[in-house]
Design a protein around this motif. Sequence first.
Motif, PDB file in Angstrom:
ATOM      1  N   THR A 162       0.788  -1.318  -0.227  1.00 11.67           N
ATOM      2  CA  THR A 162       0.043  -0.102  -0.507  1.00 11.67           C
ATOM      3  C   THR A 162       1.078   0.837  -0.295  1.00 11.67           C
ATOM      4  OG1 THR A 162      -1.245  -1.746   1.378  1.00 11.67           O
ATOM      5  CG2 THR A 162      -1.980   1.270   1.148  1.00 11.67           C
ATOM      6  N   HIS A 163       2.098   0.844   0.417  1.00 11.56           N
ATOM      7  CA  HIS A 163       3.292   2.252   0.887  1.00 11.56           C
ATOM      8  C   HIS A 163       3.553   2.433  -0.546  1.00 11.56           C
ATOM      9  CE1 HIS A 163       6.467   4.962   2.518  1.00 11.56           C
ATOM     10  NE2 HIS A 163       7.313   4.564   1.467  1.00 11.56           N
ATOM     11  N   GLU A 164       4.045   1.492  -1.544  1.00 11.59           N
ATOM     12  CA  GLU A 164       4.530   1.448  -3.121  1.00 11.59           C
ATOM     13  C   GLU A 164       3.228   2.425  -3.587  1.00 11.59           C
ATOM     14  OE1 GLU A 164       7.769   1.285  -2.895  1.00 11.59           O
ATOM     15  OE2 GLU A 164       8.075   0.681  -0.875  1.00 11.59           O
ATOM     16  N   MET A 165       1.882   2.008  -3.410  1.00 12.81           N
ATOM     17  CA  MET A 165       1.115   2.521  -3.797  1.00 12.81           C
ATOM     18  C   MET A 165       0.430   3.841  -3.973  1.00 12.81           C
ATOM     19  SD  MET A 165      -1.080  -0.692  -5.056  1.00 12.81           S
ATOM     20  CE  MET A 165      -0.498  -1.827  -6.091  1.00 12.81           C
ATOM     21  N   VAL A 166       1.141   4.346  -2.799  1.00 15.91           N
ATOM     22  CA  VAL A 166       0.944   5.804  -2.854  1.00 15.91           C
ATOM     23  C   VAL A 166       1.775   6.409  -3.484  1.00 15.91           C
ATOM     24  CG1 VAL A 166       0.405   7.321  -1.381  1.00 15.91           C
ATOM     25  CG2 VAL A 166      -0.375   5.245  -0.043  1.00 15.91           C
ATOM     26  N   HIS A 167       3.414   6.138  -3.584  1.00 16.46           N
ATOM     27  CA  HIS A 167       3.833   6.836  -3.867  1.00 16.46           C
ATOM     28  C   HIS A 167       3.383   7.502  -5.749  1.00 16.46           C
ATOM     29  CE1 HIS A 167       7.806   7.102  -1.307  1.00 16.46           C
ATOM     30  NE2 HIS A 167       7.398   5.559  -1.333  1.00 16.46           N
ATOM     31  N   LEU A 168       2.536   6.294  -6.128  1.00 18.39           N
ATOM     32  CA  LEU A 168       2.454   6.200  -7.443  1.00 18.39           C
ATOM     33  C   LEU A 168       1.642   7.610  -7.892  1.00 18.39           C
ATOM     34  CD1 LEU A 168       0.922   2.572  -8.636  1.00 18.39           C
ATOM     35  CD2 LEU A 168       3.300   3.993  -9.524  1.00 18.39           C
ATOM     36  N   GLU A 181       8.009  12.680  -0.727  1.00 18.65           N
ATOM     37  CA  GLU A 181       7.543  11.718  -1.318  1.00 18.65           C
ATOM     38  C   GLU A 181       7.420  10.600  -0.197  1.00 18.65           C
ATOM     39  OE1 GLU A 181      10.217  12.007  -5.344  1.00 18.65           O
ATOM     40  OE2 GLU A 181      10.855  10.653  -3.932  1.00 18.65           O
ATOM     41  N   GLU A 182       7.999  10.081   0.503  1.00 14.79           N
ATOM     42  CA  GLU A 182       8.273   9.054   2.200  1.00 14.79           C
ATOM     43  C   GLU A 182       7.790   9.734   3.061  1.00 14.79           C
ATOM     44  OE1 GLU A 182       8.835   6.571   1.622  1.00 14.79           O
ATOM     45  OE2 GLU A 182      10.471   6.664  -0.435  1.00 14.79           O
ATOM     46  N   GLY A 183       7.068  10.708   3.687  1.00 13.13           N
ATOM     47  CA  GLY A 183       5.898  11.571   4.656  1.00 13.13           C
ATOM     48  C   GLY A 183       4.628  10.717   3.370  1.00 13.13           C
ATOM     49  N   ILE A 184       4.277  11.613   2.205  1.00 17.12           N
ATOM     50  CA  ILE A 184       3.056  11.158   2.487  1.00 17.12           C
ATOM     51  C   ILE A 184       2.997   9.860   2.370  1.00 17.12           C
ATOM     52  CG2 ILE A 184       1.339  11.144   0.287  1.00 17.12           C
ATOM     53  CD1 ILE A 184       3.317  13.976  -0.269  1.00 17.12           C
ATOM     54  N   ALA A 185       3.540   8.702   1.941  1.00 16.30           N
ATOM     55  CA  ALA A 185       3.440   7.287   2.022  1.00 16.30           C
ATOM     56  C   ALA A 185       3.070   6.769   3.501  1.00 16.30           C
ATOM     57  CB  ALA A 185       4.372   6.699   0.858  1.00 16.30           C
ATOM     58  N   THR A 186       4.068   7.336   3.821  1.00 17.60           N
ATOM     59  CA  THR A 186       4.232   7.172   5.425  1.00 17.60           C
ATOM     60  C   THR A 186       2.721   7.291   6.056  1.00 17.60           C
ATOM     61  OG1 THR A 186       6.397   6.932   5.306  1.00 17.60           O
ATOM     62  CG2 THR A 186       5.147   7.371   7.614  1.00 17.60           C
ATOM     63  N   THR A 233      12.978  11.547   7.300  1.00 18.35           N
ATOM     64  CA  THR A 233      13.129  11.434   5.683  1.00 18.35           C
ATOM     65  C   THR A 233      10.923  10.751   6.085  1.00 18.35           C
ATOM     66  OG1 THR A 233      14.865  10.947   4.805  1.00 18.35           O
ATOM     67  CG2 THR A 233      13.211  10.616   3.629  1.00 18.35           C
ATOM     68  N   TYR A 234      11.363   9.732   6.848  1.00 22.28           N
ATOM     69  CA  TYR A 234       9.376   8.867   6.490  1.00 22.28           C
ATOM     70  C   TYR A 234       8.928   9.856   7.600  1.00 22.28           C
ATOM     71  CZ  TYR A 234      11.760   5.357   3.857  1.00 22.28           C
ATOM     72  OH  TYR A 234      11.726   4.739   2.355  1.00 22.28           O
ATOM     73  N   TRP A 235       9.632   9.736   8.823  1.00 15.54           N
ATOM     74  CA  TRP A 235       8.334  10.379   9.372  1.00 15.54           C
ATOM     75  C   TRP A 235       8.396  11.769  10.129  1.00 15.54           C
ATOM     76  CZ3 TRP A 235       4.460   7.540  11.485  1.00 15.54           C
ATOM     77  CH2 TRP A 235       5.055   5.937  11.324  1.00 15.54           C
TER      78      TRP A 235
END
Length: 349
Positions: A162-168, A181-186, A233-235
Amino acid sequence: MFVAPPSSWLLLPSGDGPPQRCRFRVRTPEGVAFATGVFPSAGSVDTYELGSEDLESPPYAAFGPLQTDSIEVPGGTVQVAVSPGELSVPRAALLGWVGGAARAVASFYGRLPVPRVLVLVFAGGRGGVGGGVTMGNGRASIRVRVGRGAGERDLEGDWMLTHEMVHLALPNLDYRHRWLEEGIATYVEPIARARMGSLAAEEGWRGFVEGMPQGLPAEGDRGLDRTHTWGRTYWGGALFCLLADVAIRERTKGERSLDDALKGVLAAGGSISGRWSLGRTLDTGDRAVGAPVLRELYARLGSRPASADLDGLWKRLGLVVRAGRVEFDEAAPLAGLRRAITRGPTPRP
Ligand SMILES: [Zn+2]
């Protein structure tokens, strides 16, 4: 299976000429399938097309005895290609897992963010689900590993795909803005799964309460754009999204949310298959919401180690941590806002 992006087997004209459309056709011998994240030309099944500028870093492609399937989701098609390898789950469970992640993301954004995406599954080996990477630049592809250790329960509880697909749903940004990019996916991944009912809202919020402190600046921090640690980056990016979501909902009295900003970027043509500047991304999101919340937040957090009062925020949202679990305080001032985040938008008249 051989995994090789088209840039490794296509000749590319040298020089600094203007960008051109490239078209290539792939035929394989019996028993060898070809799968790629490059979109086929209109009306074709074996001819593919992309811009010459995308050939520098194109999506994944693979040759081999692949098992391929297509899953139709509102807005597009997910092409699944599975490498040879021993799995502990039946094929139906594997496809159910890919389809579930795609539907969660399609439901959040109103459609699959791209018309077509390749999910390349590296099957077999030790371990469970891991190694997810999404590649765009002129199309869309995701690779993910599913080891022998992954059972059906692991696929049902998986967050990674699901995280990877949010990157789309976001254009490629410059490396220094990878936190967005990573923040929105997380941030979006647990929310999208909670809205589908595949993750309890309490669990989603527990993840945020545990994770967000890792996104706060430590000593020597120079702001989100200049501090490329894992936590920031992520959080740090996810915290940016949470603060933006709360601010948009408060400022518009619940009329708009971060959903609208992200959907606005997608509606304006921004997806993983393209490259945008951060400014264009933030401005497009702000326009969709009708308030410059993203710009203001970026001015505060982009190049300075600005902190946030997380404990105060959890209290206002009505999140109470007791013995490692999160409980809801429905009398908290922002309890309704918190419920709206995991419930999703109610249709507007
Ligand atoms: Zn990611």
